[in-house]
Design a protein around this motif. Structure first.
Motif, PDB file in Angstrom:
ATOM      1  N   GLY A   1      22.428  -2.606  -2.183  1.00 58.04           N
ATOM      2  CA  GLY A   1      21.888  -1.663  -1.206  1.00 58.04           C
ATOM      3  C   GLY A   1      20.684  -0.970  -1.821  1.00 58.04           C
ATOM      4  O   GLY A   1      20.491  -1.007  -3.031  1.00 58.04           O
ATOM      5  N   TYR A   2      19.874  -0.310  -1.006  1.00 53.32           N
ATOM      6  CA  TYR A   2      18.655   0.313  -1.515  1.00 53.32           C
ATOM      7  C   TYR A   2      18.353   1.576  -0.730  1.00 53.32           C
ATOM      8  O   TYR A   2      18.742   1.715   0.431  1.00 53.32           O
ATOM      9  CB  TYR A   2      17.474  -0.665  -1.464  1.00 53.32           C
ATOM     10  CG  TYR A   2      17.517  -1.607  -0.303  1.00 53.32           C
ATOM     11  CD1 TYR A   2      16.999  -1.237   0.933  1.00 53.32           C
ATOM     12  CD2 TYR A   2      18.115  -2.861  -0.427  1.00 53.32           C
ATOM     13  CE1 TYR A   2      17.060  -2.094   2.011  1.00 53.32           C
ATOM     14  CE2 TYR A   2      18.172  -3.722   0.655  1.00 53.32           C
ATOM     15  CZ  TYR A   2      17.647  -3.344   1.867  1.00 53.32           C
ATOM     16  OH  TYR A   2      17.709  -4.179   2.941  1.00 53.32           O
TER      17      TYR A   2
ATOM     18  N   GLU B   1      11.379   3.336   7.442  1.00 53.26           N
ATOM     19  CA  GLU B   1      10.385   2.303   7.720  1.00 53.26           C
ATOM     20  C   GLU B   1       9.545   1.963   6.499  1.00 53.26           C
ATOM     21  O   GLU B   1       8.926   0.921   6.444  1.00 53.26           O
ATOM     22  CB  GLU B   1       9.477   2.757   8.861  1.00 53.26           C
ATOM     23  CG  GLU B   1      10.205   2.806  10.189  1.00 53.26           C
ATOM     24  CD  GLU B   1       9.279   3.167  11.334  1.00 53.26           C
ATOM     25  OE1 GLU B   1       8.059   2.988  11.211  1.00 53.26           O
ATOM     26  OE2 GLU B   1       9.795   3.637  12.350  1.00 53.26           O
ATOM     27  N   ASP B   2       9.507   2.856   5.529  1.00 56.19           N
ATOM     28  CA  ASP B   2       8.752   2.589   4.309  1.00 56.19           C
ATOM     29  C   ASP B   2       9.698   2.787   3.128  1.00 56.19           C
ATOM     30  O   ASP B   2      10.913   2.714   3.271  1.00 56.19           O
ATOM     31  CB  ASP B   2       7.524   3.492   4.224  1.00 56.19           C
ATOM     32  CG  ASP B   2       7.872   4.970   4.364  1.00 56.19           C
ATOM     33  OD1 ASP B   2       9.052   5.334   4.196  1.00 56.19           O
ATOM     34  OD2 ASP B   2       6.963   5.773   4.638  1.00 56.19           O
TER      35      ASP B   2
ATOM     36  N   PRO C   1       0.821  -1.214   0.000  1.00 58.70           N
ATOM     37  CA  PRO C   1       0.000   0.000   0.000  1.00 58.70           C
ATOM     38  C   PRO C   1       0.856   1.265   0.000  1.00 58.70           C
ATOM     39  O   PRO C   1       1.831   1.380   0.755  1.00 58.70           O
ATOM     40  CB  PRO C   1      -0.812  -0.110   1.297  1.00 58.70           C
ATOM     41  CG  PRO C   1      -0.831  -1.574   1.609  1.00 58.70           C
ATOM     42  CD  PRO C   1       0.490  -2.111   1.119  1.00 58.70           C
ATOM     43  N   GLY C   2       0.526   2.202  -0.872  1.00 55.91           N
ATOM     44  CA  GLY C   2       1.202   3.491  -0.935  1.00 55.91           C
ATOM     45  C   GLY C   2       2.510   3.494  -1.706  1.00 55.91           C
ATOM     46  O   GLY C   2       3.163   4.533  -1.811  1.00 55.91           O
TER      47      GLY C   2
ATOM     48  N   GLY D   1       4.089   5.131  -7.456  1.00 61.37           N
ATOM     49  CA  GLY D   1       4.430   6.531  -7.640  1.00 61.37           C
ATOM     50  C   GLY D   1       5.649   6.975  -6.849  1.00 61.37           C
ATOM     51  O   GLY D   1       6.117   8.095  -7.017  1.00 61.37           O
ATOM     52  N   THR D   2       6.191   6.113  -5.998  1.00 59.39           N
ATOM     53  CA  THR D   2       7.365   6.458  -5.195  1.00 59.39           C
ATOM     54  C   THR D   2       8.636   6.178  -5.989  1.00 59.39           C
ATOM     55  O   THR D   2       8.751   5.153  -6.651  1.00 59.39           O
ATOM     56  CB  THR D   2       7.390   5.606  -3.897  1.00 59.39           C
ATOM     57  OG1 THR D   2       6.186   5.841  -3.179  1.00 59.39           O
ATOM     58  CG2 THR D   2       8.584   5.944  -3.039  1.00 59.39           C
ATOM     59  N   ARG D   3       9.602   7.102  -5.919  1.00 61.64           N
ATOM     60  CA  ARG D   3      10.914   6.845  -6.540  1.00 61.64           C
ATOM     61  C   ARG D   3      11.771   6.085  -5.537  1.00 61.64           C
ATOM     62  O   ARG D   3      11.823   6.437  -4.356  1.00 61.64           O
ATOM     63  CB  ARG D   3      11.630   8.121  -6.943  1.00 61.64           C
ATOM     64  CG  ARG D   3      13.039   7.811  -7.513  1.00 61.64           C
ATOM     65  CD  ARG D   3      13.776   9.015  -8.062  1.00 61.64           C
ATOM     66  NE  ARG D   3      13.149   9.458  -9.293  1.00 61.64           N
ATOM     67  CZ  ARG D   3      12.521  10.642  -9.455  1.00 61.64           C
ATOM     68  NH1 ARG D   3      12.479  11.507  -8.461  1.00 61.64           N
ATOM     69  NH2 ARG D   3      11.979  10.956 -10.598  1.00 61.64           N
ATOM     70  N   VAL D   4      12.445   5.050  -6.011  1.00 63.05           N
ATOM     71  CA  VAL D   4      13.361   4.260  -5.194  1.00 63.05           C
ATOM     72  C   VAL D   4      14.675   4.119  -5.950  1.00 63.05           C
ATOM     73  O   VAL D   4      14.717   4.241  -7.181  1.00 63.05           O
ATOM     74  CB  VAL D   4      12.782   2.865  -4.869  1.00 63.05           C
ATOM     75  CG1 VAL D   4      11.560   2.976  -3.974  1.00 63.05           C
ATOM     76  CG2 VAL D   4      12.447   2.099  -6.137  1.00 63.05           C
TER      77      VAL D   4
END
Length: 179
Positions: A137-138, A144-145, A116-117, A120-123
């Motif tokens: 690595g990331y 936490e998210d 969830p959520g 649309g997030t850049r990683v």
């Protein structure tokens, strides 16, 4: 056939073969295909002593003609993380790829996930290609998210995780910009 005739025939055959081989070697070859500007490909599982099932896969490329702009990279990467049946997976569209030697940093926007959520997030993810001892690595390593929504392109953490023995097949094509 007497011995002298056999030697002459053998010698002539060797000379003819050498001449044909030399002619073939000097014939114009087709032009080599241009090398990619950069690339990160492959799949591996991460090693965790608790038994987590974590897999990362990459298919990221920067075309030879785009090597001056790593933000023109294309492709996808995906990962999943499960422990005792709980977890999630996600897939991202590449928006930047920078490599140096055997290290690659790739970033992208999450396009699909059951977390969830996450969409649309850049990683960002960093890979160190060490043969079958690869590391990873990331960008969300200390959060936490999946981290901040305004993460810049091509940002990640140091490759602190070890891949599971026998699963590391990441391949990094080094970026060689013209400057």
């Amino acid at each position: 056939m007497n011995r002298r005739t056999k030697i002459v025939v053998l010698g002539a055959t060797l000379l003819l073969t050498a001449g044909l081989t030399g002619a073939a070697a000097s014939a114009p070859a087709s032009p080599p295909k241009p090398r990619e500007g950069a690339a990160l490909t492959g799949t591996a599982k991460l090693h965790r002593s608790a038994g987590d099932d974590i897999t990362f896969s990459f298919d990221a490329h920067l075309a030879a003609g785009d090597k001056a702009d790593p933000m023109r990279a294309t492709g996808t990467f995906e990962w999943s993380h499960y422990l005792r049946g709980d977890g999630a997976w996600a897939k991202a569209k590449v928006d930047c790829l920078v490599t140096g030697g055997k290290v690659a940093v790739v970033s992208g926007i999450v396009t699909d996930s059951d977390l969830p959520g996450a969409k649309g997030t850049r990683v960002g993810v960093t890979v160190h290609d060490l043969g079958h001892r690869d590391r990873l690595g990331y960008s969300w390593a200390t959060t936490e998210d999946l981290g901040p929504k305004d993460l810049p392109k091509c940002v990640s953490s140091a490759p602190f995780e070890k891949v599971e023995k026998g699963t590391g097949d990441f391949t990094v094509v080094p970026w060689q910009p013209d400057f």
